[in-house]
Design a protein around this motif. Structure first.
Motif, short mmCIF file in Angstrom:
data_model
loop_
_atom_site.label_atom_id
_atom_site.label_comp_id
_atom_site.label_asym_id
_atom_site.label_seq_id
_atom_site.Cartn_x
_atom_site.Cartn_y
_atom_site.Cartn_z
N MET A 176 0.84 -1.19 0.00
CA MET A 176 0.00 0.00 0.00
C MET A 176 0.88 1.25 0.00
O MET A 176 1.88 1.32 0.70
N ILE A 177 0.51 2.23 -0.81
CA ILE A 177 1.29 3.46 -0.93
C ILE A 177 0.92 4.42 0.20
O ILE A 177 -0.25 4.69 0.45
N ASN A 178 1.94 4.93 0.90
CA ASN A 178 1.73 5.89 1.97
C ASN A 178 1.79 7.32 1.41
O ASN A 178 2.82 7.73 0.86
N VAL A 179 0.69 8.05 1.54
CA VAL A 179 0.59 9.39 0.98
C VAL A 179 0.37 10.40 2.10
O VAL A 179 -0.50 10.20 2.96
N PRO A 211 -15.49 21.38 3.66
CA PRO A 211 -15.67 21.52 5.12
C PRO A 211 -14.57 20.85 5.94
O PRO A 211 -14.32 21.24 7.08
N GLU A 212 -13.92 19.85 5.38
CA GLU A 212 -12.81 19.19 6.07
C GLU A 212 -11.47 19.72 5.57
O GLU A 212 -10.43 19.10 5.84
N GLY A 213 -11.50 20.82 4.85
CA GLY A 213 -10.28 21.37 4.27
C GLY A 213 -9.97 20.71 2.94
O GLY A 213 -10.41 19.59 2.65
N ILE A 214 -9.19 21.40 2.12
CA ILE A 214 -8.77 20.81 0.85
C ILE A 214 -7.99 19.53 1.10
O ILE A 214 -8.17 18.53 0.40
N HIS A 215 -7.15 19.54 2.13
CA HIS A 215 -6.38 18.34 2.46
C HIS A 215 -7.29 17.19 2.86
O HIS A 215 -7.06 16.03 2.47
N GLY A 216 -8.37 17.51 3.61
CA GLY A 216 -9.30 16.47 4.02
C GLY A 216 -10.05 15.88 2.84
O GLY A 216 -10.27 14.66 2.78
N ALA A 217 -10.44 16.74 1.89
CA ALA A 217 -11.15 16.26 0.70
C ALA A 217 -10.27 15.34 -0.13
O ALA A 217 -10.71 14.28 -0.60
N ILE A 218 -9.03 15.74 -0.32
CA ILE A 218 -8.11 14.91 -1.11
C ILE A 218 -7.81 13.61 -0.40
O ILE A 218 -7.83 12.53 -1.00
N ALA A 219 -7.54 13.69 0.90
CA ALA A 219 -7.26 12.47 1.67
C ALA A 219 -8.44 11.51 1.62
O ALA A 219 -8.26 10.28 1.57
N SER A 220 -9.65 12.05 1.63
CA SER A 220 -10.85 11.21 1.63
C SER A 220 -10.95 10.37 0.37
O SER A 220 -11.16 9.14 0.43
N PHE A 221 -10.79 10.98 -0.80
CA PHE A 221 -10.92 10.17 -2.01
C PHE A 221 -9.70 9.26 -2.22
O PHE A 221 -9.81 8.19 -2.83
N LEU A 222 -8.56 9.66 -1.67
CA LEU A 222 -7.40 8.76 -1.75
C LEU A 222 -7.62 7.52 -0.89
O LEU A 222 -7.27 6.40 -1.31
N GLU A 223 -8.18 7.69 0.29
CA GLU A 223 -8.47 6.54 1.15
C GLU A 223 -9.46 5.61 0.47
O GLU A 223 -9.31 4.39 0.50
N GLU A 224 -10.49 6.19 -0.17
CA GLU A 224 -11.45 5.36 -0.90
C GLU A 224 -10.78 4.63 -2.05
O GLU A 224 -11.21 3.55 -2.44
N HIS A 232 0.37 7.79 -21.46
CA HIS A 232 1.02 7.92 -20.14
C HIS A 232 0.12 7.34 -19.05
O HIS A 232 -1.11 7.51 -19.08
N PRO A 233 0.69 6.67 -18.05
CA PRO A 233 -0.12 6.08 -16.97
C PRO A 233 -0.89 7.11 -16.15
O PRO A 233 -1.90 6.77 -15.53
N ILE A 234 -0.46 8.37 -16.13
CA ILE A 234 -1.18 9.39 -15.37
C ILE A 234 -2.57 9.64 -15.95
O ILE A 234 -3.47 10.07 -15.23
N GLN A 257 -9.81 13.61 -9.62
CA GLN A 257 -9.40 12.64 -8.60
C GLN A 257 -8.63 11.49 -9.23
O GLN A 257 -7.60 11.05 -8.69
N ARG A 258 -9.10 11.02 -10.37
CA ARG A 258 -8.44 9.88 -11.04
C ARG A 258 -7.02 10.26 -11.46
O ARG A 258 -6.09 9.46 -11.30
N VAL A 259 -6.84 11.47 -11.98
CA VAL A 259 -5.50 11.90 -12.38
C VAL A 259 -4.57 11.94 -11.18
O VAL A 259 -3.42 11.46 -11.25
N ILE A 260 -5.03 12.49 -10.06
CA ILE A 260 -4.18 12.57 -8.87
C ILE A 260 -3.82 11.17 -8.37
O ILE A 260 -2.66 10.90 -8.01
N MET A 261 -4.79 10.26 -8.36
CA MET A 261 -4.49 8.88 -7.93
C MET A 261 -3.52 8.21 -8.88
O MET A 261 -2.58 7.52 -8.46
N ASN A 262 -3.72 8.39 -10.18
CA ASN A 262 -2.79 7.82 -11.16
C ASN A 262 -1.39 8.40 -10.97
O ASN A 262 -0.38 7.68 -11.07
N ALA A 263 -1.33 9.72 -10.71
CA ALA A 263 -0.03 10.37 -10.55
C ALA A 263 0.71 9.85 -9.32
O ALA A 263 1.94 9.69 -9.34
N ILE A 264 -0.03 9.57 -8.26
CA ILE A 264 0.60 9.02 -7.06
C ILE A 264 1.20 7.65 -7.35
O ILE A 264 2.33 7.35 -6.93
#
Length: 241
Positions: free
Chosen positions: A1-4, A24-37, A134-136, A208-215
């Motif tokens: 599992m990738i640690n982000v 409402p959970e901050g930009i960081h919270g929103a991004i972390a939420s879809f990454l966890e999913e 490209h995989p991204i 969201q998909r692009v960010i997950m692919n980029a990670i």
């Protein structure tokens, strides 16, 4: 599992009720939420935490760091920037989002001003995929269309990207290199343009998909790191007369 680790200065959310309503959970919270999913192990860090939340322990456990900043680039301490830079050179991936183009870490790694044109006019952005293999961009169509975004326009004062993944067109006529990859040392860097704080861009499934692919693309290679400095010979060196 990738640690982000998702880093956000978390200032707009405190000052602007529009941003707070969208995130409402901050930009960081929103991004972390879809990454966890999406199956990533996530951690968040913000500017006002001790060491900006980027302690040596956090950085050493981070495979990929996602960075969002805007109002307070100058408040990021230089010694923390240096630690992040060294982790990138050692192999940690770095995803720089939107106004993070002016962050100390991105400017340090690029070696240029990273300046650009900008305008807030609620205009349409169309991000064209210009590197479809490209995989991204796996799972992305020919383009991503955002009904409202902040405009960024050329000239974007960055080094020529190793790979140009997206080029954006804006309703007002400008274009922009909006998805750029770089290699720095043993690490990979991806700059991704969209994400103005007063628009719900990070709720868009394609973004969201692009960010997950980029990670996934930016995660460290599973190999021993090169050894630098004085080296012993691998073969016998004949004595020269």
């Amino acid at each position: 599992m990738i640690n982000v680790t998702v880093w956000n200065e978390n200032r707009h959310e405190q000052k602007n009720p529009v941003v707070r309503e969208i995130y409402p959970e901050g930009i960081h919270g929103a991004i972390a939420s879809f990454l966890e999913e999406g199956g990533f192990r996530t951690h968040t860090a913000t500017l006002d935490e001790v060491e900006h939340g980027l302690t040596e322990e956090v950085l050493n456990q981070t495979d990929v760091l996602v960075w969002w900043g805007h109002l307070a680039h100058d408040e990021v301490k230089d010694d923390i920037v240096e630690k992040v830079k060294q982790r990138v050179l050692d192999g940690m991936g770095l995803i720089v989002l939107h106004s993070g183009h002016f962050s100390k870490i991105f400017k340090t790694l690029m070696g240029t001003s990273c300046d650009l044109k900008w305008r807030e006019a609620d205009e349409k952005e169309r991000l064209w995929v210009v590197e479809p293999s490209h995989p991204i961009v796996e799972g992305i169509g020919e383009f991503i269309e955002l009904e409202r975004e902040e405009m960024y326009g050329e000239h974007f004062d960055i080094p020529a990207p190793d790979e140009l993944i997206f080029t954006s067109w804006f309703e007002g006529g400008e274009i922009f290199r909006s998805g750029c990859t770089y290699k720095r040392g043993n690490g990979k860097v991806f700059y991704f343009r969209p994400g103005h704080e007063t628009y719900p861009t990070y709720h868009n499934k394609d973004i969201q998909r692009v960010i997950m692919n980029a990670i996934k693309w930016a995660k460290p290679a599973e190999r021993k790191r090169p050894v630098y400095g004085n080296a012993q010979p691998l073969e016998s060196i004949a004595v020269k007369n």
